[in-house]
Design a protein around this motif. Structure first.
Motif, PDB file in Angstrom:
ATOM      1  N   GLN A   8      35.791  39.582  48.061  1.00  0.00           N
ATOM      2  CA  GLN A   8      37.162  39.483  47.148  1.00  0.00           C
ATOM      3  C   GLN A   8      37.249  39.127  46.441  1.00  0.00           C
ATOM      4  O   GLN A   8      37.751  39.706  45.386  1.00  0.00           O
ATOM      5  CB  GLN A   8      37.975  38.910  48.847  1.00  0.00           C
ATOM      6  N   ASN A  47      38.709  41.649  43.324  1.00  0.00           N
ATOM      7  CA  ASN A  47      39.812  40.927  42.343  1.00  0.00           C
ATOM      8  C   ASN A  47      39.474  41.052  41.161  1.00  0.00           C
ATOM      9  O   ASN A  47      40.559  41.170  40.421  1.00  0.00           O
ATOM     10  CB  ASN A  47      40.423  39.319  43.039  1.00  0.00           C
ATOM     11  N   SER A  50      44.284  38.136  45.481  1.00  0.00           N
ATOM     12  CA  SER A  50      44.537  38.978  46.960  1.00  0.00           C
ATOM     13  C   SER A  50      43.166  37.901  47.424  1.00  0.00           C
ATOM     14  O   SER A  50      42.113  37.777  47.592  1.00  0.00           O
ATOM     15  CB  SER A  50      44.527  40.500  46.927  1.00  0.00           C
ATOM     16  N   GLY A  51      43.727  37.535  48.907  1.00  0.00           N
ATOM     17  CA  GLY A  51      42.502  37.365  49.545  1.00  0.00           C
ATOM     18  C   GLY A  51      42.067  35.700  49.571  1.00  0.00           C
ATOM     19  O   GLY A  51      41.228  35.406  50.012  1.00  0.00           O
TER      20      GLY A  51
END
Ligand SMILES: C[S@@+](CC[C@H](N)C(=O)[O-])C[C@H]1O[C@@H](n2cnc3c(N)ncnc32)[C@H](O)[C@@H]1O
Length: 367
Positions: free
Chosen positions: A300, A304, A360-361
């Motif tokens: 992730q 990103n 994000s995440g």
């Protein structure tokens, strides 16, 4: 069967075992596993990281993300670059072969690239590779401003080993049994017992506690005036780390690219690691006055930061160049390889966020 070391390596390991036995005798017949791990990895000239063996990459015992190619470092550079302010420095802990430093320096040309490396032998190799482009320091500077990076360093810090038994919490240390180094338990006490008492685990259960990495984080928090620390490593939040199913702990040894669980196999010739409890690190950072800026898995984080754009900029028609880069991306991102097990934790002070890598995440709430 693990491959048999050569005669010189065996002799060096025997000298280290002798040194460890002497320490055990001096301490009344028992040392903590953390002390054993410190001697096995860092004892000057004889410890795994202090000796001359290859360690990293194909001829060594394990491979890290910066050793696989440049994609990891080029992607990380985007986050580091976004955090740097004029006059800031980059400080890398435990720089291994210097591969990450080489790419970050090329990509970012920071005013100062500092390396804090506990292994004199690795520091010498880094100097050979990086020359005057980096500066080596032997203690954390006061009032540091900039970005600190620790890739696969926290897992190499000594851990205390614990066993929850019917009769109470035991500390698993090391003694001589029939002339050999072996596990020996005694009731846990003081700081180790206090840390164990915070945890809820079924009985029987064995695991590790990273008191050394927590102390490192506390010290670092005290020295960071403004900026961030990125900790990249394999590990879990506390709830998963001390999961009922992980009843044998997370200790792992690496010898010639084979992973096994015997920390007493030829001390000094193999790497010994434990997974990182990211909740404990985040707590230590907060106790030291830092903010948690983000936490997510490596895949992730790299996505990103734009790893797919960096890869996409390559000419996919040039198979000889593209194929290794694509394979590298696969290793870094795949949940079956490094993508999920490896996490990135960012902590810091006075840094505007959200950070690029956690846009994000972000899973900070799981810590
Ligand atoms: C597994 S290697 C990783 C090397 C490199 N970061 C990489 O990713 O290839 C661990 C490194 O951390 C260093 N190290 C261990 N404890 C350290 C500490 N407290 N401060 C600085 N370096 C440390 C070791 O000497 C070694 O260079």
């Amino acid at each position: 069967m693990l491959p048999e070391p050569d005669a010189d390596a065996l002799a060096a390991s025997a000298r280290l075992a002798e040194r460890i036995r002497a320490q055990i005798a001096q301490d009344g017949g028992w040392i903590s596993f953390a002390r054993y791990m410190e001697l096995a990895l860092y004892e000057p000239a004889l410890g795994y990281y202090a000796g001359g063996a290859a360690k990293l990459g194909a001829p060594g015992d394990f491979t890290t993300a910066p050793e696989m190619g440049r994609l990891f470092a080029q992607t990380l550079a985007r986050q580091v670059g976004a955090l740097l302010e004029p006059g800031d420095a980059v400080l890398e802990f435990g720089a291994g072969s210097g591969a990450l430093a080489a790419t970050l320096i090329e990509a970012l040309a920071p005013e100062r690239y500092l390396i804090l490396e506990t292994s004199a032998e690795l520091a010498a190799r880094q100097r050979e590779r990086l020359g005057t482009r980096a500066q080596w320091i032997d203690r954390l500077p006061e009032g540091f401003r900039g970005v600190m990076i620790a890739n696969e360093v926290a897992d190499a810090m000594p851990v205390h080993a614990l066993a929850w038994r019917g009769g109470g919490v035991m500390e698993r240390g090391v003694a001589q049994v029939d002339g050999r180094l072996a596990w020996a338990e005694r009731p846990a006490a003081s700081e180790v017992l206090a840390a164990a008492r915070r945890l809820e685990v079924p009985v029987p259960y064995e695991s590790e506690i990273g008191l050394v990495s927590r102390a490192w984080m506390k010290l670092l928090a005290a020295r960071l005036a403004r900026g961030a620390l990125l900790v990249i490593d394999y590990g879990f939040p506390e709830r998963e780390y001390y999961h009922p199913q992980r009843a044998m702990g997370t200790l792992m040894c690496h010898y010639r690219h084979r992973a096994h669980g015997d920390p007493f196999f030829h001390p000094g010739l193999q790497d010994i690691t434990a997974h990182v409890d990211f909740t404990a690190l985040a707590r230590a950072a907060r106790e030291g006055g830092l903010e948690v800026l983000g936490y997510c898995n490596q895949a992730q984080f790299l996505v990103n930061c734009g790893v797919t754009d960096i890869l996409g900029a390559e000419d996919a028609g040039d198979a000889a160049r593209y194929a290794p880069r694509a394979a590298e991306a696969q290793k870094l991102l795949s949940p079956a390889e490094m993508g999920e097990l490896f996490k990135v934790l960012a902590v810091g002070r006075g840094v505007p966020h959200p950070l690029l890598g956690f846009a994000s995440g972000d899973r900070s709430h799981t810590l």
